[in-house]
Design an enzyme around this catalytic site. Structure first.
Site, PDB file in Angstrom:
ATOM      1  N   SER A   1       5.402   5.397   7.637  1.00 33.81           N
ATOM      2  CA  SER A   1       4.043   4.788   7.370  1.00 33.81           C
ATOM      3  C   SER A   1       3.735   3.424   8.053  1.00 33.81           C
ATOM      4  O   SER A   1       2.689   3.144   8.385  1.00 33.81           O
ATOM      5  CB  SER A   1       3.628   4.683   6.033  1.00 33.81           C
ATOM      6  OG  SER A   1       4.630   3.976   5.042  1.00 33.81           O
TER       7      SER A   1
ATOM      8  N   GLU B   1      -9.117  -5.509  -0.479  1.00 28.49           N
ATOM      9  CA  GLU B   1      -7.858  -5.805  -1.423  1.00 28.49           C
ATOM     10  C   GLU B   1      -6.606  -5.786  -0.541  1.00 28.49           C
ATOM     11  O   GLU B   1      -6.618  -4.617   0.370  1.00 28.49           O
ATOM     12  CB  GLU B   1      -7.725  -5.088  -2.672  1.00 28.49           C
ATOM     13  CG  GLU B   1      -7.043  -3.945  -2.505  1.00 28.49           C
ATOM     14  CD  GLU B   1      -7.702  -2.925  -1.843  1.00 28.49           C
ATOM     15  OE1 GLU B   1      -8.876  -3.004  -1.756  1.00 28.49           O
ATOM     16  OE2 GLU B   1      -7.136  -1.841  -1.460  1.00 28.49           O
TER      17      GLU B   1
ATOM     18  N   LYS C   1      -2.450   2.317   7.627  1.00 29.65           N
ATOM     19  CA  LYS C   1      -3.712   1.747   6.944  1.00 29.65           C
ATOM     20  C   LYS C   1      -4.757   1.616   7.911  1.00 29.65           C
ATOM     21  O   LYS C   1      -6.030   1.618   7.527  1.00 29.65           O
ATOM     22  CB  LYS C   1      -3.605   0.404   6.403  1.00 29.65           C
ATOM     23  CG  LYS C   1      -2.193   0.445   5.240  1.00 29.65           C
ATOM     24  CD  LYS C   1      -2.793   0.821   3.971  1.00 29.65           C
ATOM     25  CE  LYS C   1      -1.802   0.671   2.910  1.00 29.65           C
ATOM     26  NZ  LYS C   1      -2.081   1.327   1.721  1.00 29.65           N
TER      27      LYS C   1
HETATM   28  C1  LIG Z   1       3.724   0.608   5.553  1.00 36.09           C
HETATM   29  C2  LIG Z   1       2.957   1.068   4.212  1.00 36.09           C
HETATM   30  N1  LIG Z   1       3.160   2.173   3.705  1.00 36.09           N
HETATM   31  C3  LIG Z   1       2.804   2.627   2.610  1.00 36.09           C
HETATM   32  C4  LIG Z   1       1.968   1.629   1.903  1.00 36.09           C
HETATM   33  C5  LIG Z   1       1.668   2.319   0.378  1.00 36.09           C
HETATM   34  O1  LIG Z   1       0.364   2.833   0.194  1.00 36.09           O
HETATM   35  P1  LIG Z   1       0.082   4.131   0.367  1.00 36.09           P
HETATM   36  O2  LIG Z   1       0.668   4.757  -1.054  1.00 36.09           O
HETATM   37  O3  LIG Z   1      -1.459   3.978  -0.042  1.00 36.09           O
HETATM   38  O4  LIG Z   1       0.280   4.996   1.677  1.00 36.09           O
HETATM   39  C6  LIG Z   1       1.769   0.496   2.417  1.00 36.09           C
HETATM   40  C7  LIG Z   1       0.892  -0.405   1.516  1.00 36.09           C
HETATM   41  O5  LIG Z   1       0.694  -1.373   1.894  1.00 36.09           O
HETATM   42  C8  LIG Z   1       2.313   0.202   3.794  1.00 36.09           C
HETATM   43  O6  LIG Z   1       1.837  -1.127   4.199  1.00 36.09           O
END
Ligand SMILES: Cc1ncc(COP(=O)(O)O)c(C=O)c1O
Lengths: 271, 390
Positions: free
Chosen positions: B374, B107, B85
């Protein structure tokens, strides 16, 4: 049965009558199904008895992002009662038959999209509802819906805001049908104590591009703001404050409270 | 494709008040992107403060456990503040400052975007207000504390399902009200144009790095690229670099919650229908009357009833495939990565880890699979403690 007078004509008639009487037209927004399904029909009629010229029937949506707390709460109540687009059209049809008044639906894109734009146009025309106001559908996104509404002479009322620049007004206002809806303030719906300061300037900017009547809405809290709009606009839209008037009253007195509140707006609308 | 449209998806379904703002944002982003001083500063911050490039880690014990030839992990969990993020947050915060907007609204669901935004605003001296549903505040409590420590004001949202969707509504209402002075820093590849394009661009650093790292490490491209999909920002950031590589399969993993059939899930592509939510036409979880459904996922970051319009398009065109994994599977993935590689993932990418056994079924044991890890799991320990026997 076909209705001889089209909804759009009823809107023109309502504004023309108000102009003849040298007053503002009063447009009242009510969320269909609030405070409950059974109470709603009497409230819509109470608004008319109090002198409303146009009724906007609010179609509840789960995520009303242009609305403040009052309409949000009313929408939640209506959704718990299961109110749908069909219900709103039915309420509109009954009002038109009974009272021969202009009715508009106001709601968000998604429930209309799910209902189907073509079916929506057919249903609105059959009900002699004049058209729709959709706060999350700017002109740029309206081609598909407009294509369904136009052949039936149904209006989609665009909103214009204090932030709308002049070149955008010049492009879009001439395409308006029925009336032009000006948002009085930069913000969401909800009764405020004073009129948004940008409203008179916005109305003046809009008038450069249209001869249609201009109504001002969002944030209108009561008769005082209506008075300030005399000589500025041709109509006022009052929603949250009407819902608040209903909420404040005891259940047996809601219709009376709304009627008096709308009557106070009507009085303030005339010199 | 015209700007902001992904086939029939995308667009700008926003109140008129915001139409000039989205136009201004599009102009400002285009100018910033073309300005070498801006991109140089962003690159410097990504390097010196975020810690980019993040490593690519070989995961042989995980690969053996799921029966794949090779699994590599793109380590966004090692980025500053613990998730991908931050790539988007710091880029948009720089843009806000460039636009002269000193108040930033955001948000957050899992709190990762809120923490990233709070940190970026602290770094750049911007005021920061974060909207968060009260259910999420409870299940991601450490992140609420982090945001406040970083100087952000966290505003609790009681409405609706008290999760990410409701936080977005509230953030948009704030934006409509304060549009002249405030910048809305949206945290995923959702919302009205130009947000899906901006977020994709700022997150595409993930895929650019990973593609080059994989080529260098393995001497070839991966066969399959896997990422979890909430709004879709880490996935689109990863996929973007591979869209032109026709042989590379792209696979998004949504939150299957307690199962698609029962309706308690957050898989908008797998289980949704076309609709309009938060400014875009996309795939949306909704009932027959067009009301947005309450969603469920064990991971707050995936608990959202819509998805970025480009993913809706990639699904419709067949260029990417989308599947869902349930809560229980994600918890298994969470434990599996911890035990095999010594890495505790966030519950969001744990869905991607949980999917690897199915990747084997679909694409074969011989596949080389690149996974976007992620974020890290510190924020999820309370949830895991409640659900996992040690
Ligand atoms: C570690 C992590 N992965 C994935 C996501 C999902 O978001 P996005 O689909 O936008 O990557 C989030 C959302 O808060 C997150 O904190």
């Amino acid at each position: 049965m076909t209705v001889a007078v089209r909804g759009a004509d009823r809107i023109a008639r309502a504004f023309a009558r108000a102009r003849e009487e040298r007053r503002l037209a009063v447009l009242v927004y009510l969320t269909v199904g609030f405070p409950d399904r059974d109470a709603f029909p009497a409230l819509a009629r109470a608004a008319l008895d109090g002198g409303a010229d146009v009724v906007e029937l609010g179609v509840p949506f789960s995520d009303p992002l242009a609305d403040g707390a009052t309409v949000q709460r009313a929408s939640e109540v209506a959704l718990r009662a299961g109110v749908t687009v069909d219900d709103c059209i039915r309420e509109g049809a009954a009002l038109v038959v009974e009272r021969d008044v202009p009715v508009l639906l106001m709601g968000y894109t998604n429930p209309f999209l799910r209902h189907g734009y073509q079916r929506l146009a057919d249903d609105l025309a059959r009900a002699a509802v004049a058209g729709v106001i959709i706060p999350d559908m700017p002109a740029e996104e309206s081609a598909e819906l407009d294509a369904a509404l136009a052949p039936r002479d149904l209006a989609r009322i665009d909103l214009f805001a204090p932030t709308t620049p002049d070149d955008r007004l010049a492009r879009l206002v001439p395409r308006a049908r029925g009336f032009v809806y000006c948002v009085s303030l930069t913000g969401v719906t909800g009764a405020r104590a004073r009129l948004g300061e940008d409203a008179p300037a916005l109305v003046a900017r809009v008038r450069r591009h249209t001869a249609l009547p201009v109504a001002v809405g969002f944030g209108i809290g009561g008769p005082d703001q209506v008075r300030t709009l005399r000589g500025v606009a041709d109509g006022v839209v009052v929603g949250s404050a009407a819902l608040d008037a209903i909420s404040r009253a005891a259940p047996s007195e809601r219709a009376g409270a709304l009627r008096s509140f709308v009557a106070s707006l009507r009085e303030a609308a005339a010199p | 494709m015209t700007a902001g449209r992904y086939g029939r998806f995308g667009g700008q379904f926003v109140p008129e008040t915001l139409m000039p703002a989205v136009a201004e944002l599009e102009r400002a982003f285009d100018e910033a992107r073309a300005d070498e001083a801006f991109t140089a500063e962003l690159d410097r911050i990504l390097r010196e403060w975020v810690g980019r490039p993040t490593p690519l880690t070989d995961a042989p014990r995980l690969a053996a456990a799921v029966g794949l030839r090779r699994v590599t992990l793109k380590r966004e969990d090692l980025a500053h503040t613990g998730a991908h993020k931050i790539n988007n947050a710091v880029g948009q915060a720089l843009l806000a400052r460039r636009m002269g907007k000193h108040r930033v609204i955001a948000e957050t669901g899992a709190g990762q975007h809120g923490v990233a935004t709070a940190a970026a605003c602290a770094l750049l001296g911007l005021e920061c207000v974060v909207y968060m549903g009260t259910l999420d505040m409870r299940r991601q409590e450490p992140n609420v504390f982090r945001m406040r420590l970083l100087g952000a004001e966290v505003r609790a949202v009681e409405a609706g399902s008290r999760t990410l969707k409701d936080a977005v509504n509230e953030a948009i209402r704030d934006w409509v009200t304060n549009v002249r002075t405030s910048y809305y820093l949206l945290g995923s590849a959702i919302g009205p144009h130009p947000y899906p394009a901006i977020v994709r661009e700022l997150q595409s650093v993930i895929g650019r790095e990973a593609r080059a790292q994989h080529l260098e490490r393995a001497g070839r491209l991966p066969d399959v690229v896997v990422a979890c999909v909430g709004g879709g920002s880490n996935a689109i950031g990863m996929f973007a670099a591979f869209l032109g590589d026709d042989a590379v399969r792209l696979r998004g993993v949504e939150a299957g919650g307690e199962g698609i059939a029962g309706g308690r899930h957050a898989a908008s592509i797998v289980g949704g229908r076309e609709g309009v939510l938060h400014g875009a036409r996309t795939l949306v979880l909704q009932d027959g009357a067009g009301q947005i459904r309450e969603t469920h996922s064990i991971s707050a970051g995936l608990d959202y009833p819509g998805v970025g319009p480009e993913h809706a398009f990639l699904s419709a065109s067949g260029r990417a495939e989308y599947v869902s994994r349930e809560d229980a599977e994600a918890l298994e993935g969470f434990r599996l990565l911890a035990r095999t590689e010594g890495i505790i993932p966030a519950l969001e990418p744990a869905h991607a880890i949980a999917d690897l056994a199915h990747v084997r079924g679909r694409h074969g044991a011989d596949s080389e699979v690149l996974v976007c890890l992620s974020g890290r799991g510190d924020k999820d320990l309370d949830t895991a403690i409640a659900r996992l026997a040690p």
